[in-house]
Design a protein around this motif. Structure first.
Motif, PDB file in Angstrom:
ATOM      1  N   SER A 158       0.930  -1.010   0.137  1.00  0.00           N
ATOM      2  CA  SER A 158       0.142   0.087  -0.081  1.00  0.00           C
ATOM      3  C   SER A 158       0.943   1.367  -0.056  1.00  0.00           C
ATOM      4  O   SER A 158       2.059   1.364   0.610  1.00  0.00           O
ATOM      5  CB  SER A 158      -0.996  -0.197   1.245  1.00  0.00           C
ATOM      6  N   SER A 159       0.398   2.245  -0.638  1.00  0.00           N
ATOM      7  CA  SER A 159       1.241   3.475  -0.548  1.00  0.00           C
ATOM      8  C   SER A 159       1.046   4.205   0.794  1.00  0.00           C
ATOM      9  O   SER A 159       1.728   5.225   1.006  1.00  0.00           O
ATOM     10  CB  SER A 159       0.904   4.516  -1.963  1.00  0.00           C
ATOM     11  N   ASN A 160       0.123   3.898   1.656  1.00  0.00           N
ATOM     12  CA  ASN A 160       0.042   4.749   2.833  1.00  0.00           C
ATOM     13  C   ASN A 160       1.128   4.237   3.799  1.00  0.00           C
ATOM     14  O   ASN A 160       1.331   2.910   3.838  1.00  0.00           O
ATOM     15  CB  ASN A 160      -1.328   4.011   3.397  1.00  0.00           C
ATOM     16  N   PRO A 161       1.787   5.172   4.274  1.00  0.00           N
ATOM     17  CA  PRO A 161       2.955   4.821   5.173  1.00  0.00           C
ATOM     18  C   PRO A 161       2.682   4.170   6.439  1.00  0.00           C
ATOM     19  O   PRO A 161       3.557   3.481   7.011  1.00  0.00           O
ATOM     20  CB  PRO A 161       3.551   6.130   5.132  1.00  0.00           C
ATOM     21  N   ALA A 162       1.536   3.928   6.629  1.00  0.00           N
ATOM     22  CA  ALA A 162       0.994   3.702   8.072  1.00  0.00           C
ATOM     23  C   ALA A 162       1.009   1.971   7.957  1.00  0.00           C
ATOM     24  O   ALA A 162       0.845   1.316   8.730  1.00  0.00           O
ATOM     25  CB  ALA A 162      -0.280   4.353   8.529  1.00  0.00           C
ATOM     26  N   ASP A 163       0.973   1.587   6.516  1.00  0.00           N
ATOM     27  CA  ASP A 163       0.782   0.097   6.411  1.00  0.00           C
ATOM     28  C   ASP A 163       2.035  -0.552   6.408  1.00  0.00           C
ATOM     29  O   ASP A 163       1.863  -1.968   6.104  1.00  0.00           O
ATOM     30  CB  ASP A 163       0.101  -0.219   4.988  1.00  0.00           C
ATOM     31  N   ILE A 164       3.109  -0.150   6.580  1.00  0.00           N
ATOM     32  CA  ILE A 164       4.451  -0.881   6.736  1.00  0.00           C
ATOM     33  C   ILE A 164       5.336  -0.389   7.940  1.00  0.00           C
ATOM     34  O   ILE A 164       5.142   0.515   8.465  1.00  0.00           O
ATOM     35  CB  ILE A 164       5.400  -0.612   5.312  1.00  0.00           C
ATOM     36  N   ALA A 165       5.837  -1.597   8.455  1.00  0.00           N
ATOM     37  CA  ALA A 165       6.595  -1.264   9.770  1.00  0.00           C
ATOM     38  C   ALA A 165       7.789  -2.088   9.805  1.00  0.00           C
ATOM     39  O   ALA A 165       7.638  -3.483   9.411  1.00  0.00           O
ATOM     40  CB  ALA A 165       5.620  -1.115  11.009  1.00  0.00           C
ATOM     41  N   PHE A 166       8.967  -1.694  10.433  1.00  0.00           N
ATOM     42  CA  PHE A 166       9.864  -2.628  10.697  1.00  0.00           C
ATOM     43  C   PHE A 166       9.707  -3.338  11.951  1.00  0.00           C
ATOM     44  O   PHE A 166       9.393  -2.663  12.973  1.00  0.00           O
ATOM     45  CB  PHE A 166      11.407  -1.666  10.883  1.00  0.00           C
ATOM     46  N   GLY A 167      10.024  -4.534  12.166  1.00  0.00           N
ATOM     47  CA  GLY A 167      10.020  -5.151  13.409  1.00  0.00           C
ATOM     48  C   GLY A 167      11.351  -5.157  14.046  1.00  0.00           C
ATOM     49  O   GLY A 167      12.105  -4.350  13.854  1.00  0.00           O
ATOM     50  N   ARG A 168      11.201  -6.094  14.981  1.00  0.00           N
ATOM     51  CA  ARG A 168      12.246  -6.148  16.323  1.00  0.00           C
ATOM     52  C   ARG A 168      13.701  -5.682  15.591  1.00  0.00           C
ATOM     53  O   ARG A 168      13.865  -6.676  15.045  1.00  0.00           O
ATOM     54  CB  ARG A 168      12.107  -7.128  17.105  1.00  0.00           C
ATOM     55  N   GLY A 169      14.293  -4.750  15.776  1.00  0.00           N
ATOM     56  CA  GLY A 169      15.864  -4.468  15.342  1.00  0.00           C
ATOM     57  C   GLY A 169      15.855  -4.593  13.873  1.00  0.00           C
ATOM     58  O   GLY A 169      16.936  -4.867  13.425  1.00  0.00           O
ATOM     59  N   GLY A 170      14.883  -4.511  13.265  1.00  0.00           N
ATOM     60  CA  GLY A 170      14.937  -4.367  11.699  1.00  0.00           C
ATOM     61  C   GLY A 170      14.988  -5.831  11.250  1.00  0.00           C
ATOM     62  O   GLY A 170      15.695  -5.980  10.171  1.00  0.00           O
ATOM     63  N   GLU A 171      14.755  -7.059  12.065  1.00  0.00           N
ATOM     64  CA  GLU A 171      14.872  -8.328  11.338  1.00  0.00           C
ATOM     65  C   GLU A 171      13.575  -8.555  10.509  1.00  0.00           C
ATOM     66  O   GLU A 171      13.883  -9.446   9.655  1.00  0.00           O
ATOM     67  CB  GLU A 171      14.575  -9.432  12.501  1.00  0.00           C
TER      68      GLU A 171
END
Lengths: 850, 532
Positions: A158-171
């Motif tokens: 999705s182009s909405n930035p809220a729909d993507i997130a990095f997990g613990r320590g960028g794993e």
């Protein structure tokens, strides 16, 4: 713009600050947010905008702190670049050219030198599909870097930035779209997909709206369209994943955020309540209710001390750990929402008005409020609560809307009309009159008239009261009446003060009145009844005359001002602009134009007409007495302009060019279809603005901590002790000569500088205390001249620099001579001066010739 | 975080009587003392000297009452027939009275037997008065004559035979010993000068004159007769100034308040009206049980004494300042001053760090429930008995607020018989009030919708619904009648308006008419502003 190069249409402030999630810096002192084509840096304590990071050429779509350097920030934009800034000084460090529009940006401390961005799938602007790509940022010294090596990570995001997130320590990275959640593990290079059914049994929407990952734990929180929050665990297995559900929101969850230690989860939505869930004890929640408008984004500072929420009314609230609102950054409230449903489609229902007292622009703000917006400072001054009712944040609820507002000439009275239309019930209309209170410097409700008319109020205006006359308000309504309201002294002893009451009710053949207007001296009232304009005397309420120009109902009506006050202008629905002469009661002239808006400048005779033609709006400025327009501007903007206002200037301009004279006393502001506030500026004004913005230096003070309070006093005393010394040293600095020389020395690139031996003497000279003795000065000059002449033959490459030095010296001499001329001189001095002048002349002339 | 905004309770303009300085002044009297006399009380006169006793002429007796006594301090009973017009002399020593048997008697206030008897009239004497020099008596009689008598010699000085009907009122000038004025049933009032044999001025009132009053300056004369009270300017040769018609029966008596600012008139229609003497508008109104024949005000307006045809004497005393204050003080006991001041009078020292206390927001019960979105409870709180009865605008405002929130239906549904009947009784009480109707009609419709299925299960609810139906039918009839009246008035106004050159009708003339219609009418907008 072709015909008048020096008058431009410019965007005047009020840009969105709630478009993307704001970022709080590590030290919690600054807040950065994307605003139109720039990134704004706000101070979290003073709410002031410290500087704009300008450089992008299109909408900025994301702001991100650089994980490896907390004093730098990335920003991405639709223009296809990612830029790296030093936000404390506002300097652009690097520009990475990506080559296709960037919609959001992510980074993690684990991925050194890599940023993740969302770009259209095929590099095409119009593509509906987006992908997440990793970009290796090349290490090079250049300011402009091409980095087109994109390696795809996830497709169809999705182009909405809220729909993507990095997990613990960028794993891992989690991305949600529609009904699908994807988790990509970087180590395993493997992605897992989880999908939900479209609807659950109760008919709620299961679509994902936002994603957040726990910073310390393997847990993903997702928000859904029906207000549920799901916490996913065990998502590194295809089948054995689990999720738990939290439900408090009754509408879609628009933003989720974990605190840095992962102890709390913050969520927000339309309800405008910030909910804080304890992680692992989800039954315990804290609420921060009534934040004013729907929450669109939530952000937490890296130390977890500050939260900030952006709201749909263009506001950012800074909250101290879910307890107290500490600051509110409020932009111009845009009223685009909701209104799409109603057929009128007009978002600002009150006209644009200028408050005569504060010179602020007044228009609809938050629901049920009027906003006072300072045009000079591009800052919202305050919101005036008109409706004074608890606003219920629920979709599909009919609320009271402020539909009309008017100020009297001195700004002591404000009249507002609010209405609420339910599907079945009667229309509810309230007319409120507000008096300006000198003590509190705000408007205080004086009178509420419920149901002033039986139908909708179409227009309202105050009599331009000269001091002796009592103020009077005229309102016209769809019920066929117009009413005059007057301030009446209290009839009985219980009343505290004077209140407003109806003075006169007028009709004309049962026609519906549409507009009303008082003449400049308020001796005449013009009310238009469909095709007929009636002119009344407000003192005796006699109908003086009727004017009519049959085809088409009257749409706008206004009297001329100053020397043109004998003219009354009206526009009709059938594309006609008419000008009546009130002395002869006849039509002076008329012309065929499709005018969407006609308004008069209160400070001059000028009138502005916005004319709609072929999807574009043209502007004409004219005087009613002259047939030729003063100024015309084709294609001011696309779409029709329905709201505009002449705002008086603080300082009068003194332009004498014919086509910009109309901007001298007041400035024309207008709202486009897309709610952008635009204005007209002249070139001279632009230049001045540029100059003033460069001078602006922000001195950011030390934060007020207990230590500061303790040590501040001590240091203050020390400073005072040092002062005499510093003042001594300060005496030297203001020399124009020296400052120019040092500047040259420091700012010229090293490879073009002359040899150090040459520079040294100059530099030392510049540091010397200025010689007030003129003879000394002359000697100096001579020396410099000699030196220069000797050098000139040898080095041609330094021509430029030398001449500039010469010029500065020249200036210095003239300044000194001017200084000396001022005090009374002794005879000896005068003689010497005369001698000096002769001398100077000769060598100066020689120099000029060369 | 904005604070909760409480429900806005609108302040409606008070219907009916407005509170002015005058109403405050004239209402500041105690409950009346009522004394039964032997017959209709025809005259009351206050003694000009302290302690300001007053003589009450009723049937064959004259009683003298003290300012605060309920028993007569003195009684004169030596009349053969009905006595008339017992009046004090300006020194308060002598009292004169006429009688049905045509004899005028003069009494010493201390004695019992008449000092002098003046015989000469042939019919009942209704008017007696002392001249300002204190040695002469003016009398007026049903034999159409008025006479002047000398007190020391008990002789008749002069006879004036100019009236052509009964003389029923007369007054002597307080400033000039020779001037007196009489009013007669022949509709004229005449000003006589004792130094000439004829009247010097004559004015036509138009009705049989019942009462006369001279202003203290004696430039203006007030006469009452028929339904009219007229004011004459004596200095302009008896030019009529104003004619007041505020009573609907014969005006019998006039009085002037002590400061001369207010004129009082009493009438057979049982009202006493108070006029302002500057604009002659009625500023206050008293009601009494029976037709009023006589009225008098004590000096300084200390008491209002009214005599009626049913032989009741009503005395109202002014409240003393302590008493009027006491009543307002009794209504609410406030906490002591110490409780208020506790901790608030502390003055911070120079280096103190001030921690401000957050201002606590006080909310009404229903607002607290609304804040928690408990809609049913909020409505219950607003419908508590004392709120419902005393401020009906509060439940109405809460219902309006619930309607705005879209949760009115939830709040109304799910009620048991008792709660529903409470709601219905509130609706019955206020549904036809024009201020509340738009809101309550919505609620009533919703109640009918929700509880339609349970009709007939509870006799209490059914009875209340029937009452409501009855009420609405009556209201509809009212509306129809009012529309008819309005139509009639419209035609009358239209025909009475002069034809203008430009054909239009100013609604301004119609505006007072709208106001004049009873407030029951539903579809009128509220013209008056509401002051917040």
């Amino acid at each position: 713009m072709v015909e008048h190069g020096d008058i431009r249409v410019v965007h005047r402030g009020g840009s969105k600050i709630d478009f993307r999630q704001p970022v709080i810096t590590n030290d919690s002192r600054f807040l950065l947010c994307a605003s139109g084509e720039c990134v704004k840096v706000f101070s979290t304590s003073t709410e002031e905008c410290i500087h704009d990071l300008q450089g992008h050429t299109d909408l900025v779509t994301g702001v991100l702190l650089r994980p490896s350097n907390h004093l730098q920030v990335y920003s991405c934009s639709i223009d296809g670049t990612v830029r790296l800034w030093d936000f404390t000084d506002g300097i652009l460090i690097k520009t990475y050219v990506i080559g296709c529009p960037v919609y959001s940006i992510y980074a993690s401390a684990n991925h050194e030198g890599v940023i993740f961005i969302v770009v259209p799938m095929l590099g095409d602007k119009r593509s509906e599909l987006f992908q997440l790509v990793a970009v290796h940022l090349p290490q090079s010294g250049d300011q402009l870097v091409e980095s087109r090596e994109l390696s795809a990570v996830l497709s169809n995001v999705s182009s909405n930035p809220a729909d993507i997130a990095f997990g613990r320590g960028g794993e891992y990275i989690a991305s949600a779209k529609g009904l699908q959640l994807k988790v990509f593990f970087f180590k395993k290079q493997k992605s897992y997909e989880f999908s939900l059914k479209e609807d659950n049994k109760k008919g709620g929407l299961n679509t994902f709206t936002c994603v957040a990952c726990h910073p310390k734990d393997d847990c993903i929180a997702t928000g859904h369209g029906d207000g549920k929050i799901r916490l996913w665990r065990n998502f590194n297995h295809k089948k054995e994943y689990t999720y738990s559900t939290l439900h408090w929101h009754h509408n879609a969850v628009s933003s989720l955020c974990f605190t840095p230690e992962g102890t709390n989860l913050l969520s927000g939505g339309v309800e405008s309540v910030l909910v804080q869930w304890r992680y692992n004890q989800e039954s315990q929640r804290d609420f921060l209710p009534r934040l004013g408008a729907a929450i669109t984004h939530i952000a937490v500072s890296p130390d977890g001390a500050l939260f900030c929420t952006s709201h749909s009314d263009n506001k950012i609230t800074i909250i101290q750990s879910c307890v107290k609102v500490s600051a509110v950054i409020q932009g111009l409230v845009k009223v685009l929402r909701l209104m799409a449903r109603t057929k009128e489609g007009e978002s600002v229902q009150t006209d644009l008005i200028v408050d005569p007292r504060s010179k602020a622009l007044v228009l609809n703000g938050k629901p049920g409020h009027l906003q006072f917006y300072s045009l000079q400072r591009d800052k919202l001054l305050y919101n005036l609560d008109i409706v004074q009712q608890e606003y219920i944040h629920e979709l599909g609820l009919e609320q009271f809307e402020v539909v009309k507002a008017a100020f009297d000439a001195s700004g002591t009275w404000l009249a507002t009309v609010e209405e609420r239309k339910q599907k079945s019930a009667e229309l509810e209309v309230n007319l409120k009159l507000w008096a300006f209170d000198e003590q509190t410097q705000s408007f205080v409700l004086n009178t509420t008239i419920s149901a002033p008319h039986e139908a909708r109020i179409t227009a309202m205006c105050f009599r331009q009261a000269t001091d002796s006359q009592t103020t009077m308000l005229v309102s016209t309504s769809k019920d066929g009446h117009f009413k005059a309201w007057q301030l009446a002294t209290p009839a009985h002893t219980e009343d505290e003060g004077p209140s407003w009451s109806c003075d006169f009710v007028g009709t004309y053949h049962g026609l519906v009145p549409e507009c009303c207007c008082f003449s400049a001296d308020s001796s005449l009232l013009a009310v238009s009844f469909q095709e007929v304009v009636t002119v009344w005397s407000p003192t005796s309420w006699e109908l003086l005359t009727t004017l009519s120009q049959p085809p088409g109902a009257i749409r706008d009506l206004c009297f001329g001002r100053l020397s043109c006050s004998k003219y009354l202008l009206g526009t009709t629905a059938k594309n006609l602009l008419c000008c009546w002469n009130l002395l002869t009661c006849s039509l002076e002239w008329s012309t065929s134009m499709d005018i969407s808006l006609l308004l008069a400048d209160p400070l001059s005779e000028n009138m502005a007409a916005f004319c709609c033609q072929a999807g574009c709006t043209d502007l004409f400025v004219f005087k009613p007495s002259e047939p030729r327009p003063l100024f015309s501007h084709k294609a001011v903007c696309s779409g029709t302009v329905t709201r505009a206002v002449f705002a008086p200037r603080e300082k009068m301009l003194d332009s004498c060019e014919e086509n910009s004279q109309w901007l001298n006393r007041s400035q024309l502001h207008f709202l486009t279809q897309y709610m952008d506030l635009m204005t007209f500026t002249t070139k001279a004004e632009d230049d001045r603005l540029m100059a003033s913005s460069k001078q602006l230096v922000i001195d950011d003070s030390v934060a007020m901590t207990p230590f500061y309070l303790l040590l501040g006093k001590h240091r203050h005393q020390q400073q005072e002790n040092q002062d005499p010394m510093s003042s001594l040293s300060a005496e030297r600095t203001p020399l124009p000569q020296s400052s120019v020389a040092i500047k040259e020395l420091l700012q010229t690139p090293a490879h073009v500088l002359p040899s150090t031996s040459f520079l040294c003497s100059m530099f030392v000279q510049s540091l010397l205390i200025s010689v007030t003795d003129l003879s000394g000065c002359r000697e100096n000059n001579k020396k410099a001249e000699e030196e220069m002449e000797s050098e000139k033959e040898e080095e041609d490459s330094e021509q430029e620099m030398e001449s500039s030095i010469v010029r500065s010296e020249q200036a210095a001499v003239s300044v000194q001579s001017a200084e000396c001329a001022a005090p009374a001189l002794t005879k000896a001095q005068v003689r010497e001066l005369r001698r000096l002048k002769k001398l100077d002349h000769s060598w100066l002339a020689g120099l000029l010739d060369s | 975080m904005a604070s909760f905004k409480p429900t806005n309770i609108p302040v409606y303009p008070k219907l009916g009587e407005k509170v002015t300085q005058d109403t405050l002044y004239w209402k500041n009297y105690k409950a009346p003392v009522q004394i039964k006399e032997f017959g209709a009380i025809t005259n009351i006169d206050f003694s000009p000297v302290t302690p300001h006793n007053f003589a009450v002429t009723a049937f064959t007796r004259i009683h003298i009452y003290g300012p605060f006594s309920q028993e007569p301090v003195k009684t004169f009973t030596r009349f053969k027939d009905t006595a008339y017009c017992g009046r004090f002399r300006s020194d308060g020593q002598l009292l004169v009275a006429g009688c049905e048997d045509s004899v005028v008697r003069l009494f010493d206030v201390g004695g019992k037997v008449a000092l002098r008897m003046f015989r000469g009239h042939t019919k009942a004497v209704h008017v007696t008065d002392f001249t300002s020099d204190r040695y002469q008596i003016l009398t007026g009689s049903d034999d159409y004559t008025c006479r002047l008598w000398d007190i020391p010699n008990a002789t008749e000085l002069n006879v004036y035979q100019e009236h052509t009907d009964y003389i029923r009122c007369g007054i002597t000038s307080k400033l000039n010993r020779d001037l007196f004025i009489t009013g007669s049933y022949d509709h004229t009032l005449k000003v006589f000068d004792a130094r000439v044999d004829k009247s010097v001025m004559s004015m036509d009132h138009g009705q049989p004159i019942e009462s006369l009053l001279l202003y203290p300056s004696e430039g203006l004369l007030v006469s009452a007769g028929g339904r009219y009270v007229k004011v004459w300017d004596l200095l302009k040769g008896g030019q009529p100034l104003v004619s007041l018609r505020n009573h609907h029966k014969t005006v019998t008596c006039l009085a002037l308040s002590s400061n001369g600012q207010r004129l009082l008139s009493a009438s057979l229609d049982r009202h006493v009206k108070v006029y302002s003497t500057t604009n002659y508008k009625v500023v206050h109104n008293f009601d009494y049980a029976a037709s009023i024949l006589s009225l008098a005000l004590a000096p300084d307006d200390e008491s209002i004494v009214v005599g009626m045809t049913n032989s009741i004497l009503s005395i109202k005393h002014r409240k003393s300042p302590e008493e009027s204050r006491e009543i307002s003080g009794q209504q609410r006991r406030r906490p002591s001053y110490r409780v208020f001041v506790k901790g608030k009078n502390y003055v911070p020292k120079q280096d103190d760090y001030l921690v401000s206390k957050p201002v606590k927001q006080y909310l009404a019960k229903y607002d607290k429930q609304l804040k928690k979105f408990n809609v049913s409870k909020a409505l219950d709180c607003a419908l508590e008995k004392w709120i419902r009865l005393r401020n009906p605008e509060v439940p109405v405002a809460v219902i309006k607020e619930l309607d705005r929130r879209g949760t009115l239906k939830n709040a109304l549904a799910g009620r048991d018989e008792q709660q529903l009947s409470r709601l219905l009784s509130f609706l019955i009480g206020n549904l036809v009030d024009m201020r509340f109707a738009p809101v309550l009609v919505v609620a009533a419709e919703m109640i009918l919708d929700i509880y339609r299925s349970i009709l007939g299960q509870s006799p209490v609810i059914d009875r209340q619904l029937l009452r409501m139906q009855d009420l609405l039918e009556r209201e509809i009839d009212y509306q129809k009648e009012l529309v008819e009246v309005l139509g009639m008035l419209d035609t009358m106004f239209a025909s009475s308006l002069p034809k203008m050159e430009v054909p239009w009708i100013s609604s301004a003339t119609l505006l007072p008419l709208e106001v004049a219609v009873p407030s029951k009418k539903l579809n009128f907008p509220l013209e008056g502003g509401i002051c917040i």
